[in-house]
Design a protein around this motif. Structure first.
Motif, PDB file in Angstrom:
ATOM      1  N   LEU A 191       7.351  33.192  13.869  1.00 13.60           N
ATOM      2  CA  LEU A 191       6.229  33.500  14.753  1.00 13.60           C
ATOM      3  C   LEU A 191       5.184  32.386  14.696  1.00 13.60           C
ATOM      4  CD1 LEU A 191       4.492  35.513  16.461  1.00 13.60           C
ATOM      5  CD2 LEU A 191       3.668  36.404  14.272  1.00 13.60           C
ATOM      6  N   PHE A 192       4.870  31.927  13.489  1.00 12.77           N
ATOM      7  CA  PHE A 192       3.825  30.919  13.344  1.00 12.77           C
ATOM      8  C   PHE A 192       4.283  29.557  13.862  1.00 12.77           C
ATOM      9  CE2 PHE A 192       2.139  33.562   9.579  1.00 12.77           C
ATOM     10  CZ  PHE A 192       1.514  34.441  10.447  1.00 12.77           C
ATOM     11  N   GLU A 193       5.551  29.232  13.718  1.00 13.82           N
ATOM     12  CA  GLU A 193       6.059  27.993  14.318  1.00 13.82           C
ATOM     13  C   GLU A 193       5.965  28.057  15.836  1.00 13.82           C
ATOM     14  OE1 GLU A 193       9.502  26.062  11.645  1.00 13.82           O
ATOM     15  OE2 GLU A 193       9.832  28.181  12.125  1.00 13.82           O
ATOM     16  N   ARG A 194       6.214  29.209  16.397  1.00 16.46           N
ATOM     17  CA  ARG A 194       6.126  29.372  17.850  1.00 16.46           C
ATOM     18  C   ARG A 194       4.676  29.262  18.324  1.00 16.46           C
ATOM     19  NH1 ARG A 194       9.011  34.279  19.950  1.00 16.46           N
ATOM     20  NH2 ARG A 194       8.810  33.135  21.893  1.00 16.46           N
ATOM     21  N   ILE A 195       3.729  29.749  17.509  1.00 17.70           N
ATOM     22  CA  ILE A 195       2.318  29.566  17.844  1.00 17.70           C
ATOM     23  C   ILE A 195       1.968  28.084  17.788  1.00 17.70           C
ATOM     24  CG2 ILE A 195      -0.040  29.969  17.015  1.00 17.70           C
ATOM     25  CD1 ILE A 195       0.916  32.854  16.294  1.00 17.70           C
ATOM     26  N   ALA A 196       2.401  27.390  16.733  1.00 14.21           N
ATOM     27  CA  ALA A 196       2.114  25.952  16.589  1.00 14.21           C
ATOM     28  C   ALA A 196       2.704  25.152  17.739  1.00 14.21           C
ATOM     29  CB  ALA A 196       2.640  25.439  15.247  1.00 14.21           C
ATOM     30  N   ALA A 197       3.857  25.586  18.248  1.00 15.52           N
ATOM     31  CA  ALA A 197       4.512  24.908  19.375  1.00 15.52           C
ATOM     32  C   ALA A 197       3.925  25.323  20.722  1.00 15.52           C
ATOM     33  CB  ALA A 197       6.014  25.197  19.350  1.00 15.52           C
ATOM     34  N   ARG A 198       2.930  26.205  20.694  1.00 14.97           N
ATOM     35  CA  ARG A 198       2.253  26.713  21.894  1.00 14.97           C
ATOM     36  C   ARG A 198       3.177  27.572  22.765  1.00 14.97           C
ATOM     37  NH1 ARG A 198      -0.752  23.784  18.887  1.00 14.97           N
ATOM     38  NH2 ARG A 198      -2.779  23.073  19.608  1.00 14.97           N
ATOM     39  N   GLU A 199       4.212  28.145  22.159  1.00 18.41           N
ATOM     40  CA  GLU A 199       5.092  29.072  22.869  1.00 18.41           C
ATOM     41  C   GLU A 199       4.480  30.464  22.942  1.00 18.41           C
ATOM     42  OE1 GLU A 199       8.884  29.061  20.920  1.00 18.41           O
ATOM     43  OE2 GLU A 199       9.107  26.904  21.148  1.00 18.41           O
ATOM     44  N   ILE A 200       3.643  30.785  21.960  1.00 19.22           N
ATOM     45  CA  ILE A 200       2.938  32.056  21.921  1.00 19.22           C
ATOM     46  C   ILE A 200       1.447  31.723  21.907  1.00 19.22           C
ATOM     47  CG2 ILE A 200       2.432  34.105  20.516  1.00 19.22           C
ATOM     48  CD1 ILE A 200       5.298  33.936  19.453  1.00 19.22           C
ATOM     49  N   PRO A 201       0.674  32.327  22.799  1.00 21.21           N
ATOM     50  CA  PRO A 201      -0.753  32.008  22.846  1.00 21.21           C
ATOM     51  C   PRO A 201      -1.490  32.510  21.600  1.00 21.21           C
ATOM     52  CG  PRO A 201      -0.197  33.694  24.479  1.00 21.21           C
ATOM     53  CD  PRO A 201       1.080  33.277  23.833  1.00 21.21           C
ATOM     54  N   ALA A 202      -2.487  31.751  21.207  1.00 23.10           N
ATOM     55  CA  ALA A 202      -3.354  32.123  20.086  1.00 23.10           C
ATOM     56  C   ALA A 202      -4.695  31.439  20.274  1.00 23.10           C
ATOM     57  CB  ALA A 202      -2.713  31.686  18.767  1.00 23.10           C
ATOM     58  N   ARG A 203      -5.701  32.008  19.647  1.00 28.69           N
ATOM     59  CA  ARG A 203      -7.042  31.399  19.676  1.00 28.69           C
ATOM     60  C   ARG A 203      -7.133  30.447  18.486  1.00 28.69           C
ATOM     61  NH1 ARG A 203     -10.493  36.361  19.290  1.00 28.69           N
ATOM     62  NH2 ARG A 203     -11.995  34.811  18.583  1.00 28.69           N
ATOM     63  N   ILE A 204      -6.761  29.211  18.714  1.00 26.44           N
ATOM     64  CA  ILE A 204      -6.701  28.203  17.662  1.00 26.44           C
ATOM     65  C   ILE A 204      -8.106  27.725  17.329  1.00 26.44           C
ATOM     66  CG2 ILE A 204      -5.839  25.893  17.074  1.00 26.44           C
ATOM     67  CD1 ILE A 204      -3.414  26.611  18.946  1.00 26.44           C
ATOM     68  N   VAL A 205      -8.400  27.656  16.030  1.00 25.59           N
ATOM     69  CA  VAL A 205      -9.731  27.234  15.597  1.00 25.59           C
ATOM     70  C   VAL A 205      -9.715  25.917  14.832  1.00 25.59           C
ATOM     71  CG1 VAL A 205     -10.693  29.551  15.596  1.00 25.59           C
ATOM     72  CG2 VAL A 205      -9.671  28.665  13.508  1.00 25.59           C
ATOM     73  N   ALA A 206      -8.557  25.505  14.315  1.00 28.46           N
ATOM     74  CA  ALA A 206      -8.466  24.234  13.587  1.00 28.46           C
ATOM     75  C   ALA A 206      -7.012  23.796  13.571  1.00 28.46           C
ATOM     76  CB  ALA A 206      -8.984  24.373  12.159  1.00 28.46           C
ATOM     77  N   GLU A 207      -6.828  22.469  13.463  1.00 26.61           N
ATOM     78  CA  GLU A 207      -5.472  21.939  13.452  1.00 26.61           C
ATOM     79  C   GLU A 207      -5.479  20.543  12.846  1.00 26.61           C
ATOM     80  OE1 GLU A 207      -1.736  21.661  16.570  1.00 26.61           O
ATOM     81  OE2 GLU A 207      -3.753  21.975  17.361  1.00 26.61           O
TER      82      GLU A 207
END
Length: 119
Positions: free
Chosen positions: A10-26
């Motif tokens: 799930l988290f890899e998919r968020i990092a790949a922008r496949e699943i939307p998330a409110r990203i605050v830092a990267e």
């Protein structure tokens, strides 16, 4: 993708922008985003972008520099979104409340008197 070639977490998919998330830092290796079911006024997940490590014990043994980077990102989030005081929680194993087996930390701040979580 995980080192084993398994399906992305799930988290890899968020990092790949496949699943939307409110990203605050990267950074190059770490991503942080708001939890979808917050347990405190500030509740952010901080995780490596790759799912190579199941939990914090594996991460600490294999890549202490990545663990230090993850903690540094968490500290920056607390400075930006709260007063700098925070909890940093790693759930390890099903009995410890871990439900996503891709190492991650929960940054919790503000109103923590009754905060408890699984993840």
């Amino acid at each position: 993708m995980t080192a084993s070639g398994a399906e992305p977490t799930l988290f890899e998919r968020i990092a790949a922008r496949e699943i939307p998330a409110r990203i605050v830092a990267e950074t190059d290796r770490v991503i942080a985003f708001h939890d979808i079911a917050p347990k405190a006024p500030v509740h952010v997940i901080v995780t490596p972008k790759r799912g190579d490590y199941r939990d914090v014990v594996e991460l600490a043994s294999a890549d202490p520099a990545l663990l230090a980077e993850l903690v540094d990102v968490a500290n920056g989030i607390a400075a930006d979104l709260a007063d700098g005081d925070f909890r940093l929680i790693f759930n390890t194993g099903p009995g410890g409340g871990q439900t996503v087996f891709h190492v991650h930390a929960h940054v919790l701040a503000g109103g923590l008197e009754e905060a408890s979580l699984a993840g």
